[in-house]
Every structure is written in structure tokens, then in C-alpha cells.
Design an enzyme around this catalytic site. Structure first.
Site, PDB file in Angstrom:
ATOM      1  N   HIS A  81      -3.465 -11.884   1.611  1.00 47.75           N
ATOM      2  CA  HIS A  81      -3.311 -10.618   0.608  1.00 47.75           C
ATOM      3  C   HIS A  81      -0.906 -10.749   1.476  1.00 47.75           C
ATOM      4  O   HIS A  81      -1.261  -9.786   2.654  1.00 47.75           O
ATOM      5  CB  HIS A  81      -3.977 -10.102   1.294  1.00 47.75           C
ATOM      6  CG  HIS A  81      -3.471  -7.881   0.802  1.00 47.75           C
ATOM      7  ND1 HIS A  81      -4.318  -7.764  -0.560  1.00 47.75           N
ATOM      8  CD2 HIS A  81      -2.326  -7.289   1.019  1.00 47.75           C
ATOM      9  CE1 HIS A  81      -3.778  -6.751  -0.814  1.00 47.75           C
ATOM     10  NE2 HIS A  81      -2.646  -6.237   0.260  1.00 47.75           N
ATOM     11  N   HIS A  83       2.755  -9.439   1.773  1.00 50.08           N
ATOM     12  CA  HIS A  83       3.875  -8.266  -0.191  1.00 50.08           C
ATOM     13  C   HIS A  83       5.541  -8.917   0.850  1.00 50.08           C
ATOM     14  O   HIS A  83       6.326  -8.118   1.036  1.00 50.08           O
ATOM     15  CB  HIS A  83       3.751  -6.741   0.560  1.00 50.08           C
ATOM     16  CG  HIS A  83       3.099  -6.424  -0.503  1.00 50.08           C
ATOM     17  ND1 HIS A  83       2.643  -6.156  -1.644  1.00 50.08           N
ATOM     18  CD2 HIS A  83       1.543  -6.005  -0.236  1.00 50.08           C
ATOM     19  CE1 HIS A  83       1.415  -4.897  -1.942  1.00 50.08           C
ATOM     20  NE2 HIS A  83       0.986  -5.290  -0.966  1.00 50.08           N
ATOM     21  N   LYS A  86       8.753  -7.170  -0.464  1.00 50.81           N
ATOM     22  CA  LYS A  86       8.621  -6.046   0.356  1.00 50.81           C
ATOM     23  C   LYS A  86       9.712  -5.989   1.087  1.00 50.81           C
ATOM     24  O   LYS A  86       9.998  -5.461   2.409  1.00 50.81           O
ATOM     25  CB  LYS A  86       7.404  -5.006   0.143  1.00 50.81           C
ATOM     26  CG  LYS A  86       7.093  -4.055  -0.714  1.00 50.81           C
ATOM     27  CD  LYS A  86       5.753  -3.527  -0.746  1.00 50.81           C
ATOM     28  CE  LYS A  86       5.744  -2.797  -2.246  1.00 50.81           C
ATOM     29  NZ  LYS A  86       4.332  -3.540  -2.610  1.00 50.81           N
ATOM     30  N   GLU A 238      -6.843   2.492  -0.691  1.00 49.88           N
ATOM     31  CA  GLU A 238      -6.511   2.493   0.300  1.00 49.88           C
ATOM     32  C   GLU A 238      -5.893   4.195   1.152  1.00 49.88           C
ATOM     33  O   GLU A 238      -5.079   4.274   1.369  1.00 49.88           O
ATOM     34  CB  GLU A 238      -5.412   1.599   0.426  1.00 49.88           C
ATOM     35  CG  GLU A 238      -4.285   1.816   1.357  1.00 49.88           C
ATOM     36  CD  GLU A 238      -3.138   1.082   1.242  1.00 49.88           C
ATOM     37  OE1 GLU A 238      -2.479   0.032   2.475  1.00 49.88           O
ATOM     38  OE2 GLU A 238      -2.650  -0.125   0.340  1.00 49.88           O
ATOM     39  N   ASP A 335      -0.703  -8.171   4.761  1.00 49.72           N
ATOM     40  CA  ASP A 335      -0.192  -7.322   4.829  1.00 49.72           C
ATOM     41  C   ASP A 335       1.444  -7.540   4.680  1.00 49.72           C
ATOM     42  O   ASP A 335       1.614  -8.240   4.300  1.00 49.72           O
ATOM     43  CB  ASP A 335      -0.827  -6.058   4.751  1.00 49.72           C
ATOM     44  CG  ASP A 335      -1.193  -4.979   3.919  1.00 49.72           C
ATOM     45  OD1 ASP A 335      -1.014  -5.201   2.363  1.00 49.72           O
ATOM     46  OD2 ASP A 335      -1.255  -3.487   3.888  1.00 49.72           O
ATOM     47  N   ASN A 336       1.892  -6.041   4.307  1.00 48.38           N
ATOM     48  CA  ASN A 336       3.078  -5.833   4.785  1.00 48.38           C
ATOM     49  C   ASN A 336       4.133  -6.553   6.420  1.00 48.38           C
ATOM     50  O   ASN A 336       3.026  -6.086   7.055  1.00 48.38           O
ATOM     51  CB  ASN A 336       3.385  -4.166   4.675  1.00 48.38           C
ATOM     52  CG  ASN A 336       2.931  -2.999   3.402  1.00 48.38           C
ATOM     53  OD1 ASN A 336       1.878  -3.373   2.918  1.00 48.38           O
ATOM     54  ND2 ASN A 336       3.277  -3.667   2.265  1.00 48.38           N
TER      55      ASN A 336
END
Length: 441
Positions: A81, A83, A86, A238, A335-336
Site C-alpha cells: 500500500h 501512494h 503523491k 481512516e 502508505d504515504n
């Protein structure tokens, strides 16, 4: 000075005294030799880019062997997962108060102003270079796909997937509010994703939506996924709000549709703040529906529980141990990275795993949790060449100096050697200054 023995550039070597987590071994008989740390001391023979042999470590080093002195060896990481579209916009997209809502607003403004194909490609490729140098071999990334952005980011993804083939296997998920799939835009997006071999996805948070409206949106999503033969990967609950309770409806929709493909739900943070009886019922539904949960502990710890001038009171992490007890498949993702949702990070899955162990108490013992960033995501993402150490398997390995788990997880920036097809790669990280041209304005 490196603590590793010299390794031949041709990829033919015997790694002597390699400590391998038992949960990452395909050979069950070898795994039975694990110590209290869950590690098995092995000699690993590599030739022709593959693992030629696995055996309990000899008492003395065979001639010509590279003695790892009980340093750990893992298969390359699999990131479930991310991004990547971004990533690395922090210098020009600041989260004013650190909250999720402000993060979403900052990303939206930056996307509308700056996300050309060239911009997305530069940042995406930078993230891939970081991940590759630190030992990641496969990534599933979510792509913001609202409006015209779908026509920009999906072609960039396709180009980079082709360019990075053989180094990082890439998968992509469409990221939109789930009610988009009940519209002509959503139908067109589903066709685009199907043609790219991606997954349908998005966020289940629909402000102001009634339960019936949420169910209708989920029905449209599941119908389109069935029509196109696509898996689903969603951002779910979330939030630290107990009223954020869409995980149950997602599980019910999967059961209602007798959905034949895989469903993944990321985050699921609010499960940890809901009434125990309610949370228990939802977790039972998740297990019944066969849904896989991806937890993102570092980012959710950072993002959740924000209040101006206040100290966070909770960890923002889903009920990992309770879900595991029900047999739910659990993955851990990064994630990010350096964006308004998470200012930090470097696409390093060892750092992600280290934080997850500390935040989620995934210790005493660490046990099979290393599989959550290797073997289990490899299986779930249908990548059989990744995630495990097995005779005949590709020698994509990460070598560490840390022997015990406390050594490995106490020095996250410690030395490592990354082998791809048995050969050491350059692990020099790209300099952040390379992206300065994107922030000149």
C-alpha cells in the site's frame, strides 16, 4: 568500513551462517529448526540468479563461502500500500494543522495546480529508486484518479511499470470516492483500469451519506468490479471517530455479491475505538468475507488524534492482534511518503516494519510478523517469485548485519546489502536535491 564479507559480482556464492526468519522459508522442515527468535541458521547457495541450495549452517565455513556471522537474510520486501503519485510534494504542499482533512485539501490543491505527466513521473520514479535501493521488489500503489488526473497518471504508471520491469513489479489501484463508481465517470474509470490491469479502489468516506446511499455506492463498485473481472482495494475508516464504520458494510457487500475476486481494506483505524461488541461483529464479518486488511502504523500514528496544541491520546492503528486471532490475512504497508499526509519516510520497508513492531506491540515474540511485509503481500498480490526464500527461487535478498531481532530493529539505518538475482546492487539513495526543479516556483 563494511562489516559484510566480499560478495562476487557474478552472483555465484555460498552465504554461510545466514539467519533467516522461519516464517519466510518455503521448506517447512528447515523452518522447524528455528530458535527462540524465530530464526534459522542456514547456508544459502546461489548460482545463476537463483537459490541453488538451503541447508543447516555447517560447523565451519566451506571454502570460498561468504560468512555472514549470523546476520539476518530476508527476501526482498513487498509493499502492499503506497501512494507513489503523491510522494515528495511536501516542499510545496504544506498541511496547515496536521489533520487528515487538511492533508486532503493540500493534496487536492497541489494536484490541480501541478500534477502534469512530467511532475508525476519525476516524483514517482524518485520513489521507485529509493525503494529499489533499500530492497523492495514489488509495490502496489494507489493513484489519485479524479477527473482529468486519470488521463495523466495512468499512462505515466504504465510507462514506469514497463521501464521498471525486472526490478520492481508494479500494481496500481484507482483512488476516488467510492460513489464515483455509480456515475459515468466511474464507469469510464473502470474501463481504463481494466485495460491497464489495475484494481478498483477509493475511499469509503462519503460525508453526509446515509447507510442506504453507502450501500448503493458499494453495490455499483462491486458490480463494475465483477463486470470487468477486477479486484478491489479500498481506504476504509481512516479516522478516530467511532462513527466511521464502513468496514462492516464493505464486508456485507462482498458477501451479498458473492464477490469472486479479492478485496483489500486499508487503514480501518476506527475499529480500535468502537464498542467491543460492535468491533467484534465487524471483525467476524471481515473473516467471513475473506477480506485482507492492510495496516499502515507509522502514517496512522502520525496523522490520527491531531488537535491544535494537544497531545495525541491513541495510536491510530487497527486491531491487529484481534484480527489475527480470527485468521484474517494482515499486511503492513508504508502508505504515504513526504506529502501532506506524512511529512516523513523514505520508501524503506524495514523502517515501516520497525515502526509497526513498536507501535503495534508485534513482539514477544516477533514471530511470523516479518511475513506481513514479504511473504503474505507477495501471495496476496499474486507474485509467487517474491516474498520467500526457497530452493529454485530467485535470489532477491536483503542481507543485514543484525543477528537477533533486537539488533536488526534497533538500527533501522544499519548496513544492508541488496542482492537481485544474486548480484549486489548499488544501494546509493537518490539525493532529494534532484527534485528541487519541481519546487522552483
Amino acid at each position: 568500513m563494511s562489516g559484510f564479507p566480499p560478495l562476487p559480482a557474478d552472483g555465484t556464492v555460498l552465504l554461510h551462517r545466514a539467519a533467516v526468519p522461519a516464517c519466510l522459508l518455503a521448506d517447512v522442515a528447515l523452518a522447524r529448526g528455528a530458535d527462540a527468535e524465530g530464526l534459522v541458521l542456514l547456508d544459502i547457495g546461489i548460482a545463476g540468479g537463483r537459490i541453488e541450495s538451503l541447508a543447516p549452517a555447517a560447523a565451519t565455513a566451506p571454502e570460498g563461502a561468504a560468512d555472514l556471522d549470523a546476520g539476518q537474510v530476508w527476501p526482498c520486501f513487498v509493499e502492499a500500500h503506497a501512494h507513489l503519485d503523491k510522494g515528495h510534494i511536501t516542499p510545496r504542499a504544506i498541511n496547515a494543522d496536521g489533520t487528515g482533512l487538511s492533508a486532503a485539501a493540500a493534496v487536492r490543491a497541489d494536484r490541480e495546480a501541478n500534477w502534469s505527466a512530467a511532475d508525476v513521473r519525476a516524483r514517482f520514479a524518485f520513489g521507485l529508486r529509493c525503494a529499489y535501493a533499500q530492497g523492495t521488489a514489488a509495490i502496489r500503489t494507489h493513484l489519485d484518479s479524479q477527473g482529468p488526473q486519470a488521463g495523466i497518471s495512468w499512462p505515466v504508471f504504465a510507462e514506469l511499470r514497463a521501464e521498471w520491469a525486472g526490478r520492481i513489479d508494479l500494481q496500481a489501484v484507482g483512488m476516488v470516492p467510492v460513489d464515483t463508481y455509480a456515475t459515468p465517470e466511474g464507469e469510464a474509470l473502470a474501463r481504463r483500469i481494466a485495460s491497464a490491469g489495475g484494481l478498483l479502489g477509493g475511499a469509503t468516506r462519503l460525508p453526509g451519506a446515509t447507510p442506504a446511499q453507502l450501500d448503493a455506492a458499494l453495490d455499483a463498485l462491486f458490480d463494475l468490479a465483477t463486470q470487468h473481472g477486477l479486484e478491489i482495494d479500498l481506504h476504509v475508516d481512516e479516522s478516530g471517530d467511532p462513527g466511521a464504520a464502513t468496514l462492516g458494510p464493505v464486508a456485507r457487500a462482498a458477501l451479498r455479491h458473492r464477490f469472486p475476486y479479492r478485496v483489500t481494506c486499508g487503514h480501518c483505524c476506527s475499529l480500535a475505538v468502537q464498542e467491543p461488541a460492535f468491533a467484534s461483529e465487524v471483525m467476524d464479518l471481515v473473516a467471513q468475507a475473506g477480506i485482507t486488511i492492510v495496516s499502515l502504523p507509522p502514517v496512522n500514528l502520525h496523522l490520527q488524534g491531531r488537535s491544535p496544541g494537544g497531545t495525541p491520546r491513541w495510536r491510530g492503528v487497527t486491531l491487529l492482534h484481534e484480527l489475527k486471532a480470527r485468521g484474517v490475512n494482515l499486511l503492513i504497508g508504508g502508505d504515504n511518503c513526504r506529502d501532506p499526509f506524512y511529512r516523513w519516510g523514505d520508501h524503506d520497508m524495514l523502517e515501516t516494519f520497525t515502526d509497526a513492531v513498536r507501535i503495534g506491540h508485534l513482539d514477544l515474540p516477533v514471530g511470523d510478523w516479518p511475513a506481513a511485509v514479504t511473504a503474505r503481500p507477495a501471495d496476496w498480490l499474486r507474485l509467487p517469485e517474491h516474498g520467500r526464500i526457497a530452493v529454485g527461487g530467485v535470489a532477491d535478498l536483503v542481507l543485514f548485519r543484525g543477528r537477533r531481532m533486537d539488533e536488526l530493529l534497533s538500527r533501522r539505518r544499519g548496513e544492508r546489502v541488496v542482492l537481485r538475482a544474486g548480484r549486489p546492487i548499488d544501494t546509493t539513495l537518490p539525493d532529494h536535491r534532484e527534485l528541487d526543479r519541481l519546487f522552483a516556483a
